[in-house]
Scaffold this motif. Sequence first.
Motif: not given
Length: 98
Positions: A11-32
Amino acid sequence: MEQAVQVVARIVARSGKEDELRTLLRGLIEPTRREPGCVTYELLQNTTDPTDFTFVEEWSSGADLDAHLQSAHLRNARSRLPELTVADPDIRRYTVVG
């Protein structure tokens, strides 16, 4: 017995959206990781390109992976991806051959 499935999802973030994307993706880890058939589910971020995120996954079966792809937490996250990423995720399925 069905063979395990390995997945590499980039998954490749838009420039400047890295932190938001990281937070979103990290939120998938535990439930998955709690899903049936999830053997491994790791999120990586490229050390030289901070826009580049990759999930490395192992599922007990293709059916377990398919169930994951329909999970509520993944559907919710995917609905946010267009605003945060440059393209659809590149999701590849593999089986171990050696």
